[in-house]
Motif scaffolding. Structure first.
Motif, PDB file in Angstrom:
ATOM      1  N   MET A 218       5.263 -19.438  18.287  1.00 35.26           N
ATOM      2  CA  MET A 218       4.813 -18.266  19.045  1.00 35.26           C
ATOM      3  C   MET A 218       3.911 -17.375  18.198  1.00 35.26           C
ATOM      4  SD  MET A 218       8.060 -17.061  21.355  1.00 35.26           S
ATOM      5  CE  MET A 218       7.054 -15.710  22.009  1.00 35.26           C
ATOM      6  N   MET A 219       4.281 -17.176  16.922  1.00 40.70           N
ATOM      7  CA  MET A 219       3.428 -16.364  16.038  1.00 40.70           C
ATOM      8  C   MET A 219       2.070 -17.020  15.832  1.00 40.70           C
ATOM      9  SD  MET A 219       6.091 -15.121  13.076  1.00 40.70           S
ATOM     10  CE  MET A 219       7.590 -14.217  13.479  1.00 40.70           C
ATOM     11  N   ARG A 220       2.062 -18.356  15.663  1.00 40.22           N
ATOM     12  CA  ARG A 220       0.790 -19.048  15.457  1.00 40.22           C
ATOM     13  C   ARG A 220      -0.060 -19.064  16.719  1.00 40.22           C
ATOM     14  NH1 ARG A 220       2.588 -24.356  11.847  1.00 40.22           N
ATOM     15  NH2 ARG A 220       3.095 -23.185   9.930  1.00 40.22           N
ATOM     16  N   ALA A 221       0.597 -18.984  17.871  1.00 37.78           N
ATOM     17  CA  ALA A 221      -0.157 -18.955  19.129  1.00 37.78           C
ATOM     18  C   ALA A 221      -0.790 -17.604  19.405  1.00 37.78           C
ATOM     19  CB  ALA A 221       0.750 -19.343  20.294  1.00 37.78           C
ATOM     20  N   GLY A 222      -0.487 -16.605  18.594  1.00 36.37           N
ATOM     21  CA  GLY A 222      -1.107 -15.288  18.759  1.00 36.37           C
ATOM     22  C   GLY A 222      -0.181 -14.213  19.256  1.00 36.37           C
ATOM     23  N   ALA A 223       1.106 -14.525  19.455  1.00 35.94           N
ATOM     24  CA  ALA A 223       2.041 -13.506  19.913  1.00 35.94           C
ATOM     25  C   ALA A 223       2.341 -12.524  18.787  1.00 35.94           C
ATOM     26  CB  ALA A 223       3.333 -14.166  20.397  1.00 35.94           C
ATOM     27  N   PRO A 224       2.540 -11.257  19.093  1.00 35.33           N
ATOM     28  CA  PRO A 224       2.917 -10.300  18.042  1.00 35.33           C
ATOM     29  C   PRO A 224       4.233 -10.681  17.391  1.00 35.33           C
ATOM     30  CG  PRO A 224       2.237  -9.157  20.044  1.00 35.33           C
ATOM     31  CD  PRO A 224       2.346 -10.607  20.400  1.00 35.33           C
ATOM     32  N   ARG A 225       4.384 -10.261  16.146  1.00 34.90           N
ATOM     33  CA  ARG A 225       5.576 -10.651  15.413  1.00 34.90           C
ATOM     34  C   ARG A 225       6.842 -10.099  16.042  1.00 34.90           C
ATOM     35  NH1 ARG A 225       5.685  -9.790   8.999  1.00 34.90           N
ATOM     36  NH2 ARG A 225       4.066 -11.372   9.228  1.00 34.90           N
ATOM     37  N   ASP A 226       6.800  -8.836  16.517  1.00 35.13           N
ATOM     38  CA  ASP A 226       7.998  -8.259  17.116  1.00 35.13           C
ATOM     39  C   ASP A 226       8.374  -8.978  18.414  1.00 35.13           C
ATOM     40  OD1 ASP A 226       5.754  -7.414  18.414  1.00 35.13           O
ATOM     41  OD2 ASP A 226       6.415  -5.347  18.695  1.00 35.13           O
ATOM     42  N   LEU A 227       7.357  -9.404  19.193  1.00 34.38           N
ATOM     43  CA  LEU A 227       7.650 -10.147  20.422  1.00 34.38           C
ATOM     44  C   LEU A 227       8.272 -11.510  20.115  1.00 34.38           C
ATOM     45  CD1 LEU A 227       7.472 -10.390  23.492  1.00 34.38           C
ATOM     46  CD2 LEU A 227       5.143 -11.275  23.210  1.00 34.38           C
ATOM     47  N   ALA A 228       7.762 -12.199  19.095  1.00 35.23           N
ATOM     48  CA  ALA A 228       8.321 -13.503  18.726  1.00 35.23           C
ATOM     49  C   ALA A 228       9.752 -13.356  18.221  1.00 35.23           C
ATOM     50  CB  ALA A 228       7.443 -14.151  17.660  1.00 35.23           C
ATOM     51  N   LEU A 229      10.017 -12.305  17.452  1.00 37.42           N
ATOM     52  CA  LEU A 229      11.379 -12.108  16.958  1.00 37.42           C
ATOM     53  C   LEU A 229      12.337 -11.728  18.080  1.00 37.42           C
ATOM     54  CD1 LEU A 229      10.591 -10.214  13.631  1.00 37.42           C
ATOM     55  CD2 LEU A 229      11.368 -12.571  13.891  1.00 37.42           C
ATOM     56  N   ARG A 230      11.866 -10.940  19.045  1.00 40.33           N
ATOM     57  CA  ARG A 230      12.721 -10.615  20.200  1.00 40.33           C
ATOM     58  C   ARG A 230      13.008 -11.867  21.027  1.00 40.33           C
ATOM     59  NH1 ARG A 230       9.366  -5.842  20.433  1.00 40.33           N
ATOM     60  NH2 ARG A 230      10.580  -3.989  19.846  1.00 40.33           N
ATOM     61  N   GLN A 231      12.004 -12.733  21.161  1.00 37.22           N
ATOM     62  CA  GLN A 231      12.228 -13.981  21.878  1.00 37.22           C
ATOM     63  C   GLN A 231      13.213 -14.881  21.127  1.00 37.22           C
ATOM     64  OE1 GLN A 231      11.214 -14.745  24.902  1.00 37.22           O
ATOM     65  NE2 GLN A 231      12.253 -16.726  24.805  1.00 37.22           N
ATOM     66  N   LEU A 232      13.164 -14.836  19.797  1.00 33.39           N
ATOM     67  CA  LEU A 232      14.136 -15.568  18.993  1.00 33.39           C
ATOM     68  C   LEU A 232      15.552 -15.090  19.272  1.00 33.39           C
ATOM     69  CD1 LEU A 232      14.936 -17.451  16.601  1.00 33.39           C
ATOM     70  CD2 LEU A 232      14.420 -15.522  15.082  1.00 33.39           C
ATOM     71  N   ALA A 233      15.725 -13.766  19.328  1.00 29.91           N
ATOM     72  CA  ALA A 233      17.059 -13.219  19.621  1.00 29.91           C
ATOM     73  C   ALA A 233      17.502 -13.569  21.035  1.00 29.91           C
ATOM     74  CB  ALA A 233      17.038 -11.703  19.427  1.00 29.91           C
ATOM     75  N   GLU A 234      16.567 -13.543  21.989  1.00 29.74           N
ATOM     76  CA  GLU A 234      16.916 -13.855  23.381  1.00 29.74           C
ATOM     77  C   GLU A 234      17.260 -15.327  23.549  1.00 29.74           C
ATOM     78  OE1 GLU A 234      17.685 -12.977  27.319  1.00 29.74           O
ATOM     79  OE2 GLU A 234      17.244 -11.599  25.663  1.00 29.74           O
ATOM     80  N   SER A 235      16.561 -16.207  22.855  1.00 31.64           N
ATOM     81  CA  SER A 235      16.831 -17.641  22.982  1.00 31.64           C
ATOM     82  C   SER A 235      18.147 -18.031  22.330  1.00 31.64           C
ATOM     83  CB  SER A 235      15.686 -18.451  22.356  1.00 31.64           C
ATOM     84  OG  SER A 235      14.456 -18.164  22.992  1.00 31.64           O
ATOM     85  N   SER A 236      18.495 -17.357  21.252  1.00 28.16           N
ATOM     86  CA  SER A 236      19.739 -17.715  20.556  1.00 28.16           C
ATOM     87  C   SER A 236      20.971 -17.206  21.277  1.00 28.16           C
ATOM     88  CB  SER A 236      19.714 -17.157  19.134  1.00 28.16           C
ATOM     89  OG  SER A 236      19.692 -15.736  19.161  1.00 28.16           O
ATOM     90  N   ALA A 237      20.885 -16.008  21.883  1.00 28.29           N
ATOM     91  CA  ALA A 237      22.022 -15.378  22.560  1.00 28.29           C
ATOM     92  C   ALA A 237      23.213 -15.201  21.615  1.00 28.29           C
ATOM     93  CB  ALA A 237      22.432 -16.173  23.795  1.00 28.29           C
TER      94      ALA A 237
END
Length: 323
Positions: A218-237
C-alpha cells in the motif's frame, strides 16, 4: 498356434495378464507424467510467490475464494440475495477469521443455507434405507435439531478460526517487533524494514508476514503512511497491532525517534507474552485437579475403604444379626 492359445486356459490367462500389465503400465506412465507436470507447476508458483513476497497459501486461498464466489454469483443471478450488504458485523467477523475476500459474506451465507438442508437430508436418507422406521415425531425433532446445528456450526467454525488466528498473531508479533527494531536501528526506513521483516517471516509467522507485506505494498502504491498503518490495524483485528499502528502514526507526526519507540514497545510485548505464558502455567494445577477429583479420588477412596467394608460384611454384620 492360435487354436492352441484359444483352447488352453493357461495361455489365455497369461495373455490376459500381459494385456493387463501393458495397460497398467501405460496408465501409470500417463499419471506420473501428469503428476510431474503438476508438481513442476506448483514448484514454479511457490518460487514466484517467495520472490514476490506473497505466501503460496494465499494464492491457493484466493483461487478457492474465486470458485466459491462464482457459485455465489450464479445463485444470486437467480434472484436469491445471499447476504445483507449493510451487515458490517458479519464482514468484520470474517475478516478476523482471515476471509477478506469481497465474496466472503455471500459464501458464508451460502454454506449456512446448504448445511441447513444437507444435515437433515443425510439423516432422512439414512432413515429411508434403515429397516427400522422411527416415528414421525422423532424424525421431525431430529431433523429440526440437525437444521439448527447446520445453521450454527459455520458460526462456531468462524469464531474458532478467528480466535486461533488472533492467538497466532499475538504470539508471533513480539518476534516481528524485534526484527523491525533491528532493521530500523541498522539504518533501514520504516517501509524497508516492514518489507524486509515481512519477507523473512513468511515461513515462521505467515499471518504477520501477509499483514506486513500488504502494508508495504500500500505504501509503495502511493497510499499515505498513516492510511497504510490504519489498514494494517484494521486487517489484523488485534489490539496489539492497533496500538503498534497508532504508536507509529504518532511518532511519525510528532517527529520522535521510531527506533526508541519500537524498543520500548517491543520490551512491553515481550513482557506481555511472558506474562501470558506464566498465566497458562499457573492454570495447570487447577486444570489437573479436575481429572484427579473425577477419576483418581474415587479409586483411592475405594481402595482404602474396601478392606473395612469387607470386614464389616464378614464379621460385624453376622454378629449384629445374631449369627
Amino acid at each position: 498356434m492360435i487354436e492352441l492359445a484359444a483352447s488352453s486356459p493357461a495361455v489365455r490367462i497369461l495373455f490376459l495378464i500381459v494385456v493387463f500389465a501393458i495397460v497398467t503400465g501405460v496408465i501409470l506412465l500417463i499419471v506420473s507424467g501428469v503428476d510431474a507436470r503438476r508438481r513442476a507447476s506448483k514448484q514454479i508458483a511457490r518460487l514466484d510467490s517467495v520472490v514476490a513476497g506473497v505466501p503460496e497459501t494465499s494464492l491457493v486461498r484466493d483461487s478457492e475464494d474465486n470458485r466459491w464466489g462464482r457459485i455465489a454469483d450464479a445463485i444470486e443471478k437467480t434472484g436469491i440475495d445471499l447476504t445483507d450488504k449493510s451487515n458490517l458485523k458479519l464482514e468484520k467477523q470474517l475478516k478476523q477469521a482471515g476471509y477478506r475476500s469481497p465474496s466472503a459474506p455471500r459464501i458464508y451465507t451460502l454454506v449456512r443455507m446448504t448445511m441447513i438442508f444437507v444435515l437433515p437430508g443425510l439423516y432422512l436418507l439414512s432413515v429411508y434405507f434403515s429397516p427400522d422406521k422411527p416415528e414421525m415425531i422423532r424424525m421431525y425433532v431430529i431433523s429440526a435439531i440437525l437444521a439448527a446445528l447446520g445453521l450454527y456450526l459455520p458460526t462456531l467454525y468462524i469464531r474458532g478460526k478467528a480466535d486461533r488466528r488472533k492467538a497466532e498473531i499475538v504470539n508471533g508479533f513480539p518476534d516481528a517487533l524485534d526484527l523491525i527494531l533491528v532493521s530500523v536501528e541498522a539504518g533501514l526506513g520504516l517501509e524497508s524494514a516492514l518489507d524486509r521483516v515481512g519477507r523473512e517471516m513468511i515461513r515462521s509467522h505467515r499471518l504477520i508476514s501477509e499483514l506486513l507485506i500488504e502494508c508495504t505494498l500500500m505504501m509503495r502504491a502511493g497510499a499515505p503512511r498513516d492510511l497504510a498503518l490504519r489498514q494494517l490495524a484494521e486487517s489484523s483485528a488485534v489490539d496489539e497491532i492497533r496500538s503498534f499502528s497508532t504508536l507509529l502514526i504518532q511518532s511519525d507526526k510528532l517527529g520522535t525517534s521510531i527506533a526508541s519507540t519500537l524498543r520500548v514497545y517491543a520490551a512491553e510485548m515481550r513482557e506481555a507474552r511472558r506474562m501470558r505464558a506464566e498465566e497458562r502455567a499457573h492454570r495447570i494445577p487447577v486444570l489437573i485437579s479436575i481429572p484427579l477429583v473425577a477419576c483418581m479420588l474415587p479409586v483411592m477412596i475405594g481402595v482404602l475403604a474396601l478392606p473395612a467394608i469387607i470386614g464389616i460384611v464378614r464379621e460385624i454384620a453376622p454378629a449384629l444379626a445374631g449369627g
